[in-house]
Design a protein around this motif. Structure first.
Motif, mmCIF file in Angstrom:
data_model
loop_
_atom_site.group_PDB
_atom_site.id
_atom_site.type_symbol
_atom_site.label_atom_id
_atom_site.label_comp_id
_atom_site.label_asym_id
_atom_site.label_seq_id
_atom_site.Cartn_x
_atom_site.Cartn_y
_atom_site.Cartn_z
ATOM 1 N N CYS A 15 -8.365 0.005 5.270
ATOM 2 C CA CYS A 15 -8.875 -1.143 6.045
ATOM 3 C C CYS A 15 -10.284 -1.496 5.590
ATOM 4 O O CYS A 15 -10.624 -2.678 5.462
ATOM 5 C CB CYS A 15 -8.914 -0.822 7.539
ATOM 6 S SG CYS A 15 -7.305 -0.757 8.300
ATOM 7 N N ASN A 57 3.904 -1.817 6.454
ATOM 8 C CA ASN A 57 3.945 -1.172 5.134
ATOM 9 C C ASN A 57 5.340 -1.348 4.541
ATOM 10 O O ASN A 57 6.337 -1.350 5.259
ATOM 11 C CB ASN A 57 3.591 0.319 5.279
ATOM 12 C CG ASN A 57 3.799 1.063 3.984
ATOM 13 O OD1 ASN A 57 4.843 1.658 3.747
ATOM 14 N ND2 ASN A 57 2.810 1.010 3.116
ATOM 15 N N HIS A 88 -1.712 6.454 -2.951
ATOM 16 C CA HIS A 88 -2.275 7.609 -2.243
ATOM 17 C C HIS A 88 -2.575 8.770 -3.193
ATOM 18 O O HIS A 88 -1.897 8.944 -4.215
ATOM 19 C CB HIS A 88 -1.301 8.122 -1.186
ATOM 20 C CG HIS A 88 -1.121 7.195 -0.032
ATOM 21 N ND1 HIS A 88 -2.165 6.749 0.739
ATOM 22 C CD2 HIS A 88 -0.009 6.630 0.492
ATOM 23 C CE1 HIS A 88 -1.705 5.968 1.699
ATOM 24 N NE2 HIS A 88 -0.399 5.870 1.564
ATOM 25 N N GLN A 111 4.723 7.751 3.951
ATOM 26 C CA GLN A 111 4.857 7.076 2.654
ATOM 27 C C GLN A 111 4.937 8.075 1.501
ATOM 28 O O GLN A 111 5.299 7.714 0.388
ATOM 29 C CB GLN A 111 3.676 6.117 2.442
ATOM 30 C CG GLN A 111 3.710 4.903 3.355
ATOM 31 C CD GLN A 111 2.351 4.246 3.474
ATOM 32 O OE1 GLN A 111 1.561 4.265 2.539
ATOM 33 N NE2 GLN A 111 2.080 3.649 4.623
ATOM 34 N N SER A 130 -6.705 8.245 10.806
ATOM 35 C CA SER A 130 -6.748 7.426 9.585
ATOM 36 C C SER A 130 -6.814 8.329 8.365
ATOM 37 O O SER A 130 -7.058 9.545 8.487
ATOM 38 C CB SER A 130 -7.970 6.485 9.590
ATOM 39 O OG SER A 130 -9.156 7.219 9.366
ATOM 40 N N PHE A 176 -2.293 -6.198 5.738
ATOM 41 C CA PHE A 176 -3.380 -6.104 6.716
ATOM 42 C C PHE A 176 -3.615 -7.495 7.281
ATOM 43 O O PHE A 176 -3.368 -8.499 6.606
ATOM 44 C CB PHE A 176 -4.662 -5.624 6.028
ATOM 45 C CG PHE A 176 -4.573 -4.208 5.510
ATOM 46 C CD1 PHE A 176 -5.067 -3.148 6.242
ATOM 47 C CD2 PHE A 176 -3.975 -3.950 4.283
ATOM 48 C CE1 PHE A 176 -4.973 -1.847 5.764
ATOM 49 C CE2 PHE A 176 -3.878 -2.649 3.801
ATOM 50 C CZ PHE A 176 -4.384 -1.601 4.548
#
Ligand SMILES: O=C(O)C(=O)C[C@]1(C(=O)O)C=C[C@@H](O)C=C1
Length: 276
Positions: A15, A57, A88, A111, A130, A176
């Protein structure tokens, strides 16, 4: 006065990456919040002018807290959508031990579920608020934990990358949104419109009846999502994402017709769509 923009914090979340890409060249002050709902409520209370939160997502689907807070708790408009490809990393301290647990945002853990099970079958998955909060926790821990998060979060919290690109699918990306108290001022380029409503669900064809209002005006839907209406088991609200803006006559007419047929309805706004 400096414009304040909230995001799911702490520093180093995806974010924040979106907020920085949107506002790095302006004087906006970015404010981290500990939860998605707190970031959204801060817009409603006037503490910040806008907040950036995840909404969907490509692997894990909706971020329910975002949809539910928008529908039930605040009256805000979506003023922009930004799509980010999400890569990631598994982040740990330099002298990390055999991993006992892997921490991250539940969406981020989900994910990477298959990859993590293959690489670290012994590690428990622990959800936190988060990805950056996960990195912060790992940095202050004893080396038995690792975090799923961005390379940047690794830098910020002094962690090394144990494994890169650990998302289960290369096409992993997250949508987002920016939320504000007023509708988007400019609707240039590719736009979408979002509404949420509750319909009479008892009669056969109720949803089809609503969908026909879009179909007969050649209005394209990009997404339908249902969430509990919170009025009883089996009662739902429906979120519709529409291709185009409310300035287009056929979309305005379809939305008016759906509103007229709804038990409850909320306009979530028309907004431009960006890809990073
Ligand atoms: O924790 C973060 O970094 C976030 O921005 C949240 C979030 C999400 O909720 O989907 C955003 C992007 C990734 O898909 C994983 C986590």
């Amino acid at each position: 006065m400096t414009r304040k923009v909230g995001y799911l914090g702490p520093q180093g979340t995806y974010c924040e990456e979106i907020a920085l890409s949107l506002y790095s060249d302006t004087s906006a002050a970015l404010e981290p919040f500990a939860g998605i709902d707190a970031a959204i409520r801060a817009v409603a209370s006037g503490e910040v002018a806008e907040s950036i939160v995840p909404v969907e997502n490509s692997l894990e689907g909706s971020v329910n807290i975002t949809l539910d807070t928008m529908a039930h708790d605040v009256n805000l408009y979506i003023t922009k959508e930004v799509v980010l490809p999400v890569r990631h990393n598994l982040l740990a301290k330099k002298d990390s031990q055999e991993l006992v647990a892997i921490v991250s945002h539940p969406q981020a853990l989900a994910q990477c579920r298959k990859t993590l099970a293959k690489l670290y079958p012994q590690a428990k998955l622990k959800p936190v608020e988060s990805t950056a909060e996960a990195a912060r926790i790992v940095a202050s821990g004893d080396g038995f934990y690792a975090a799923v998060g961005s390379e940047k979060a690794g830098h910020i919290y002094g962690l090394t990358v144990l494994a890169a690109n650990i998302q289960d699918n290369r096409a992993n990306s997250t949508r987002f949104i920016g939320l504000e108290r007023q509708p988007a001022a400019s609707l240039k380029g590719k736009c979408k419109t979002s509404i949420v409503c509750q319909i009479h669900g008892e009669k056969p064809g109720s949803l089809c009846n609503i969908l026909q209002e879009f179909a007969k005006r050649e209005v394209n839907l990009t997404r339908i999502e249902s969430r509990p209406a919170r009025t009883g088991l089996g009662m739902y609200i429906f979120f519709f994402d529409i291709e185009g803006s409310i300035k287009e006559d056929n979309i305005a007419a379809a939305v008016r017709a759906v509103q007229a047929k709804s038990l409850w309805y909320k306009n979530l706004g028309s907004y431009p769509v960006y890809h990073l």
